[in-house]
Design a protein around this motif. Structure first.
Motif, mmCIF file in Angstrom:
data_model
loop_
_atom_site.group_PDB
_atom_site.id
_atom_site.type_symbol
_atom_site.label_atom_id
_atom_site.label_comp_id
_atom_site.label_asym_id
_atom_site.label_seq_id
_atom_site.Cartn_x
_atom_site.Cartn_y
_atom_site.Cartn_z
ATOM 1 N N GLU A 1 0.803 -1.229 0.000
ATOM 2 C CA GLU A 1 0.000 0.000 0.000
ATOM 3 C C GLU A 1 0.838 1.282 0.000
ATOM 4 O O GLU A 1 0.605 2.190 -0.798
ATOM 5 C CB GLU A 1 -0.903 -0.006 1.249
ATOM 6 C CG GLU A 1 -1.792 1.204 1.411
ATOM 7 C CD GLU A 1 -2.923 1.285 0.393
ATOM 8 O OE1 GLU A 1 -3.566 0.248 0.153
ATOM 9 O OE2 GLU A 1 -3.152 2.373 -0.162
ATOM 10 N N THR A 2 1.814 1.320 0.902
ATOM 11 C CA THR A 2 2.532 2.590 1.077
ATOM 12 C C THR A 2 3.446 2.905 -0.107
ATOM 13 O O THR A 2 3.931 4.017 -0.235
ATOM 14 C CB THR A 2 3.368 2.578 2.378
ATOM 15 O OG1 THR A 2 4.130 1.370 2.414
ATOM 16 C CG2 THR A 2 2.464 2.632 3.605
ATOM 17 N N ARG A 3 3.673 1.901 -0.967
ATOM 18 C CA ARG A 3 4.523 2.181 -2.133
ATOM 19 C C ARG A 3 3.709 2.574 -3.360
ATOM 20 O O ARG A 3 4.257 2.867 -4.407
ATOM 21 C CB ARG A 3 5.362 0.944 -2.483
ATOM 22 C CG ARG A 3 6.361 0.619 -1.389
ATOM 23 C CD ARG A 3 7.400 -0.350 -1.920
ATOM 24 N NE ARG A 3 7.863 -1.234 -0.871
ATOM 25 C CZ ARG A 3 8.524 -2.348 -1.081
ATOM 26 N NH1 ARG A 3 8.764 -2.756 -2.317
ATOM 27 N NH2 ARG A 3 8.925 -3.091 -0.076
ATOM 28 N N ILE A 4 2.385 2.542 -3.240
ATOM 29 C CA ILE A 4 1.546 2.877 -4.387
ATOM 30 C C ILE A 4 1.403 4.397 -4.466
ATOM 31 O O ILE A 4 1.214 5.059 -3.442
ATOM 32 C CB ILE A 4 0.155 2.203 -4.260
ATOM 33 C CG1 ILE A 4 0.304 0.684 -4.182
ATOM 34 C CG2 ILE A 4 -0.738 2.598 -5.434
ATOM 35 C CD1 ILE A 4 -0.988 -0.056 -3.838
ATOM 36 N N ASP A 5 1.502 4.920 -5.669
ATOM 37 C CA ASP A 5 1.451 6.369 -5.843
ATOM 38 C C ASP A 5 0.022 6.795 -6.202
ATOM 39 O O ASP A 5 -0.314 6.935 -7.369
ATOM 40 C CB ASP A 5 2.447 6.756 -6.953
ATOM 41 C CG ASP A 5 2.502 8.264 -7.154
ATOM 42 O OD1 ASP A 5 2.066 9.004 -6.243
ATOM 43 O OD2 ASP A 5 2.963 8.702 -8.227
ATOM 44 N N ASP A 6 -0.826 6.934 -5.186
ATOM 45 C CA ASP A 6 -2.157 7.506 -5.423
ATOM 46 C C ASP A 6 -2.680 8.106 -4.116
ATOM 47 O O ASP A 6 -1.897 8.272 -3.168
ATOM 48 C CB ASP A 6 -3.137 6.483 -6.027
ATOM 49 C CG ASP A 6 -3.420 5.300 -5.109
ATOM 50 O OD1 ASP A 6 -3.111 5.361 -3.897
ATOM 51 O OD2 ASP A 6 -3.970 4.289 -5.594
#
Ligand SMILES: [Fe+2]
Ligand SMILES: [Fe+2]
Length: 483
Positions: A329-334
């Motif tokens: 989750e924390t690596r997703i860019d949104d």
């Protein structure tokens, strides 16, 4: 003893959560312990409870030195409660509570939701031990037997991990759920385990390897998304479980890989060029590659079912509430709230399989499943490298997601492994070419002869490249005392 990175072994239940200062939970766990041991003795590895097994035990949560190896009788394994270290200032990283401090206690409004997630995860852990309990007797080597038992004791520990959360944070309901986890049985008509794949039989070692590759990998994805949880104790618990889970996937991937290697080498030595000359290949005492494909088809499709419905309001609620996130989750860019986002979902529309944009929030399961499929595909490519290297003209591949499904969009669809929609009659005619038949099972069963001599391996599987804990090839991984 407060929370530490080293594990406190002075209590009956090794832990790094300060159990000696938490008498209520310590007592609850000590009361649960005899029932667990009783379950392990009756439902754990059959016939090997008095053997000495070279096992790793978690002694620390330091990633560089968390385990030690030694001979242990399985019922004496130190099943402990281990949580990854607390990250100061950790936040809820997604959903409507994004940016709030991570919760150290269960938020009242999400109590039922969290309990459900923990119980479902917890239920899978003992289930796989039950499914695999008879396999020791037909182990293809002491090395493989040890790996089976390692996976089994760690699944037992994962049950402890979930039971700790239930006992510590969910009061009376938690205690009842903890009891329930010892009552259900894999495959039982009256009290089955909660999820389909965990009620299937694991009839042979190829199934075991496929299960650890495909189904433990579903476990990995679930743990990854729970590791994102805003409920910090759940996150920390799952993060530590993932360090153990990596070995389970290693066992699956290398197990299948070594079976493939043995088959390819035997074919080459016998001058068999056609991988579909199944009778000739089977005469060599190895498992033909088309049958391995069928096993992969079966285990992949059963594991896809574990992700639930592609479009799910439950999944959206879990996400919105901050209790279960996406893979990494924390690596997703949104925006991590998915307010206006859409996600393509494969659906069955007007007799055709199509990708349709759905609100990303309700498509959370689909997204996790896509991440899972991509992860599986990488492993399958590594298997193909083994085949290629041996010079055999064959490729394994993942079947289409619509193939052989029992949950979600495709549960009422018959589809071929390449995703062609079929009539019932067409399916019935070709099914045996796509999932293992009774005859395939009988053949594999005939190869399941124990091979327990030090350093020796059954004909159908090659030896590993390196030993566990760097031990030499003839190391006695299990000192067998059958009882
Ligand atoms: Fe597990
Ligand atoms: Fe596992």
């Amino acid at each position: 003893m407060a929370e530490t990175s080293n594990v406190d072994y002075s209590t009956k239940i090794p832990n790094n959560v300060g159990l000696t200062d938490d008498q209520r939970v310590l007592k609850a766990l000590e009361q649960w312990h005899p029932g667990y041991i009783d379950w392990w003795m009756t439902m754990g590895p059959e016939g090997f409870q008095t053997s000495d097994v070279y096992l790793r035990t978690a002694i620390s949560i330091d990633p560089k030195g968390w385990a030690k190896f030694d001979y242990v009788k399985m019922p004496e394994y130190r099943w402990g409660i281990l949580l990854a270290p607390r990250q100061e200032d950790r936040q809820v990283n997604f959903g409507t509570h994004k940016g709030e401090k991570a919760w150290q206690e269960v938020p009242g409004e999400y109590r039922a939701m969290l309990r459900r997630l923990i119980v479902v995860q917890g239920d899978t852990e003992p289930a796989s031990v039950e499914q695999q309990r008879h396999l020791g007797k037909t182990a293809p080597s002491l090395y493989d037997m040890r790996n089976l038992f390692q996976v089994n004791v760690e699944e037992g520990r994962h049950l402890w991990a979930m039971v700790y959360l239930l006992q510590k944070y969910f009061g009376k309901d938690g205690r009842e759920e903890a009891e329930g986890l010892l009552q259900r049985r894999s495959g039982d008509a009256d009290k089955p385990r909660m999820l389909g794949a965990f009620n299937e039989a694991t009839p042979d070692w190829l199934s075991f390897f496929m299960f650890t590759f495909f189904t433990d990998r579903d476990g990995k994805m679930q743990l990854e998304s729970l590791a994102q949880s805003g409920f910090d104790p759940l996150s920390r618990t799952c993060r530590f479980m993932l360090t153990e889970e990596a070995h389970h996937m290693f066992v699956g991937e290398t197990g299948v890989g070594r079976a493939i290697e043995a088959t390819c080498q035997a074919m080459k030595a016998a001058g068999i060029e056609d991988p579909y000359d199944i009778n000739a290949v089977r005469k060599l005492g190895v498992i033909d590659l088309p049958t391995m494909q069928k096993k992969a088809n079966l285990h992949f499709s059963l594991s896809l079912d574990l992700f639930g419905s592609e479009v799910s309001t439950n999944a959206a609620n879990y996400y919105n509430s901050g209790v279960k996130g996406r893979f990494q989750e924390t690596r997703i860019d949104d925006d991590h709230q998915l307010t206006n986002a859409v996600y393509p979902v494969s659906k069955f529309v007007n007799g055709q399989i199509k990708l349709i944009d759905e609100p990303a929030l309700t498509a959370i399961n689909m997204r996790l499943r896509d991440d899972y499929v991509a992860d599986c595909a990488k492993g399958v490519e590594r298997w193909n490298k083994v085949i290629e290297k041996a010079g055999v003209n064959f490729r394994l591949k993942l079947p289409h997601v619509a193939f052989h499904r029992h949950i979600g969009e495709f549960q009422n669809v018959k589809a071929s492994p390449d995703g062609k929609v079929l009539s019932e009659a067409e399916w019935a005619k070709q099914k045996d070419a796509w999932v293992p038949s009774k005859a395939d099972g009988d053949f594999i069963g005939s190869l399941m002869q124990p091979c327990w001599e030090r350093g020796k391996f059954a004909t159908w599987i090659s030896s590993p490249k390196v030993g566990i804990d760097n031990k030499a090839g003839d190391f006695e991984y299990v000192k067998i005392h059958q009882g």
